[in-house]
Design an enzyme around this catalytic site. Structure first.
Site, mmCIF file in Angstrom:
data_model
loop_
_atom_site.group_PDB
_atom_site.id
_atom_site.type_symbol
_atom_site.label_atom_id
_atom_site.label_comp_id
_atom_site.label_asym_id
_atom_site.label_seq_id
_atom_site.Cartn_x
_atom_site.Cartn_y
_atom_site.Cartn_z
ATOM 1 N N GLU A 1 -7.022 -5.770 5.172
ATOM 2 C CA GLU A 1 -7.050 -5.499 3.730
ATOM 3 C C GLU A 1 -5.923 -6.235 3.014
ATOM 4 O O GLU A 1 -6.095 -6.697 1.884
ATOM 5 C CB GLU A 1 -6.967 -3.989 3.481
ATOM 6 C CG GLU A 1 -8.288 -3.301 3.830
ATOM 7 C CD GLU A 1 -8.127 -1.940 4.471
ATOM 8 O OE1 GLU A 1 -7.303 -1.815 5.397
ATOM 9 O OE2 GLU A 1 -8.833 -1.003 4.062
ATOM 10 N N ARG B 1 -12.888 14.692 8.152
ATOM 11 C CA ARG B 1 -13.841 14.994 7.069
ATOM 12 C C ARG B 1 -15.264 14.990 7.617
ATOM 13 O O ARG B 1 -15.574 14.184 8.489
ATOM 14 C CB ARG B 1 -13.730 13.929 5.971
ATOM 15 C CG ARG B 1 -12.468 14.000 5.171
ATOM 16 C CD ARG B 1 -12.319 12.784 4.269
ATOM 17 N NE ARG B 1 -11.253 11.921 4.739
ATOM 18 C CZ ARG B 1 -11.085 10.660 4.347
ATOM 19 N NH1 ARG B 1 -11.911 10.103 3.498
ATOM 20 N NH2 ARG B 1 -10.092 9.941 4.822
ATOM 21 N N HIS C 1 -12.944 1.912 0.452
ATOM 22 C CA HIS C 1 -12.754 0.898 1.513
ATOM 23 C C HIS C 1 -13.249 -0.484 1.064
ATOM 24 O O HIS C 1 -13.592 -1.318 1.899
ATOM 25 C CB HIS C 1 -13.537 1.276 2.800
ATOM 26 C CG HIS C 1 -12.925 2.384 3.596
ATOM 27 N ND1 HIS C 1 -13.677 3.191 4.400
ATOM 28 C CD2 HIS C 1 -11.646 2.790 3.740
ATOM 29 C CE1 HIS C 1 -12.899 4.075 5.001
ATOM 30 N NE2 HIS C 1 -11.653 3.849 4.603
ATOM 31 N N ASN D 1 0.883 -1.172 0.000
ATOM 32 C CA ASN D 1 0.000 0.000 0.000
ATOM 33 C C ASN D 1 0.923 1.226 0.000
ATOM 34 O O ASN D 1 1.482 1.591 1.034
ATOM 35 C CB ASN D 1 -0.888 -0.047 1.254
ATOM 36 C CG ASN D 1 -1.874 1.097 1.298
ATOM 37 O OD1 ASN D 1 -1.883 1.954 0.409
ATOM 38 N ND2 ASN D 1 -2.688 1.121 2.333
ATOM 39 N N ARG E 1 -2.292 -1.954 -3.794
ATOM 40 C CA ARG E 1 -3.583 -1.344 -3.532
ATOM 41 C C ARG E 1 -3.686 -0.038 -4.325
ATOM 42 O O ARG E 1 -2.779 0.795 -4.266
ATOM 43 C CB ARG E 1 -3.699 -1.059 -2.042
ATOM 44 C CG ARG E 1 -5.001 -0.437 -1.663
ATOM 45 C CD ARG E 1 -5.125 -0.416 -0.165
ATOM 46 N NE ARG E 1 -6.294 0.341 0.220
ATOM 47 C CZ ARG E 1 -6.620 0.573 1.475
ATOM 48 N NH1 ARG E 1 -5.868 0.110 2.446
ATOM 49 N NH2 ARG E 1 -7.696 1.248 1.754
#
Ligand code: ADP
Length: 402
Positions: free
Chosen positions: A382, A239, A178, A7, A89
């Site tokens: 992940e 956010r 996600h 990643n 990723r």
């Protein structure tokens, strides 16, 4: 057969090395932080503990060379050319990629063309891919997309009610993110429920610094809270999630804020941080316990929005087998889980407070025997999801070559 799962961020790199010869087994993982700064740190996370080295690393090439030295030093990997494959990723796969794909020049070009949709992520993801392609040109490189799991959302969920050509010509639609996490959580929940994934209706909640919910019907994502960008949906670390678009027009037209300032406001200064000055849920819980009103409001707004999504998703799913909590907050905060589930008893969710408090790791059910809906807490993974999907591709490739 070894698989390297990566990643690559703009200033960081996270990786896991897997053995995929017989099943999928994690060998070791690690991360490199502050790439491009004066002092970078490369940390190898062994099962028994961690080992860090500090160096000046200019770019991803330097980071990978240092990682290889560390892996070689411990006998985990001699050379990148020994790898059966590398799995990368990639945050945005646009409308093109619904599945993981073997990377070639054309795939690189499409990922590059998607940069305007993910300006912070896709360039760094690409740099990671190109670095490994240079370091080990004959190793198959695979791209796995955060948007792919949501690719088949129906039009009713993925369209914005904007004029047709905004969708058809500009590709402005809800993509969702996600995906690797929601996919992994779907399979963990199905295992616990003793069903096949395609037999399950689920609501998966990935609650980290970024946070999103997915509504999964018969194993497929039919709606998710993030949209065109990862700004939509739940309240997040920095956010705001769902917001009246008119606020942006007002700030820009009436208050003279530039696009750059609004971007900074929405991506870095809002959400939990905007409400109470910190995006660290541990800190918020501690402040709330000391009676801090702002921290309490931030906590309540975070949980309230999740509760609203659970209600909405139960409505569109027409019934749900399990609600799954994951991500740093979902996995570690019994208090958040308790606040989210309280008052949802009439929808069939009854938490067992003791089991909820006792959860420590892995994937477990924490609902009361009277609950009609299972409540699951799970550690998302992940990298494991990427390894599973990549191992399939590499197996097919091997069969084609033999
Ligand atoms: P990212 O999205 O950056 O990968 P994580 O999934 O690691 O983030 O989640 C980070 C969030 O998890 C932070 O808000 C952090 O405070 C929260 N968190 C981690 N451990 C705990 C804990 N024990 N209790 C409450 N929140 C926690």
């Amino acid at each position: 057969m070894k698989l390297f799962v990566l990643n690559s961020g703009s200033s960081s790199l996270k990786y896991t090395l897997f053995d995929i010869s017989d099943g999928i087994r994690e060998i070791v993982s690690g991360l490199v932080e502050r790439i491009g700064e004066q002092e970078s740190t490369a940390t190898l996370l062994h099962k028994a503990g961690k080992e860090s080295v500090t160096a000046q690393i200019a770019d991803h090439h330097g980071a990978q060379e240092l990682v290889l030295r560390q892996l070689r030093g411990h006998g985990y990997l001699k050379a990148f050319s020994d790898l059966a494959g590398c799995a990368h990723r990639v945050v945005h796969g646009g409308t093109k990629f619904s599945e993981p794909i073997l990377i070639d020049q054309q795939v690189l070009e499409v990922i590059e063309a998607l940069i305007p949709l993910a300006p912070l992520h896709n360039p760094a993801n690409l740099e990671g891919i190109r670095t490994l392609m240079n370091l080990s040109p004959n190793t198959p490189q695979i791209a796995l997309f955060d948007t792919a799991f949501h690719h088949q959302m129906p039009e009713v969920a993925c369209r914005y009610p904007l004029p047709e050509e905004i969708f058809t010509r500009l590709n402005i639609r809800r993509y969702g993110f996600h995906g690797l996490s929601h996919h992994y959580l779907r399979d963990e929940a199905a295992k616990l429920l003793g069903k096949r994934p395609e037999q399950c209706n689920l609501i998966t909640l990935h609650l980290g610094n970024g946070a999103s919910a997915a509504a999964i019907r018969a194993g497929k994502s039919i709606d998710t809270s993030m949209g065109f960008t990862p700004l939509e949906g739940l309240v997040m670390g920095t956010r705001p999630g769902d917001l009246d678009a008119g606020i942006l027009l007002y700030l820009m037209e009436e208050k003279g804020m530039s696009a750059e300032i609004v971007d900074q406001l929405l991506n870095h200064e809002s959400g939990l941080k905007g409400l109470c000055d910190t995006n660290d849920m541990r800190e918020i819980l501690a402040q709330k316990a000391r009676g801090d009103r702002q921290a309490e409001l931030a906590f309540e707004m975070f949980c309230y929005r999740i509760k609203k999504y659970i209600g909405a998703y139960i409505a569109i799913l027409g019934g749900v087998d399990a609600v799954v909590f994951a991500g740093g907050i979902g996995e570690h905060s019994a208090t958040v889980r308790e606040a989210v589930c309280s008052g949802l008893e009439h929808l069939g969710l009854v938490l067992d407070r003791t089991k909820n408090r006792r959860f420590s790791h892995g994937a477990k059910m924490v609902h009361h025997p009277d609950s009609r809906v299972a409540i699951v807490v799970a550690q998302t993974n992940e990298a494991m999801q990427m390894a599973r999907e990549s191992a399939e591709i590499l197996k097919e490739l091997k069969m084609m070559n033999t």
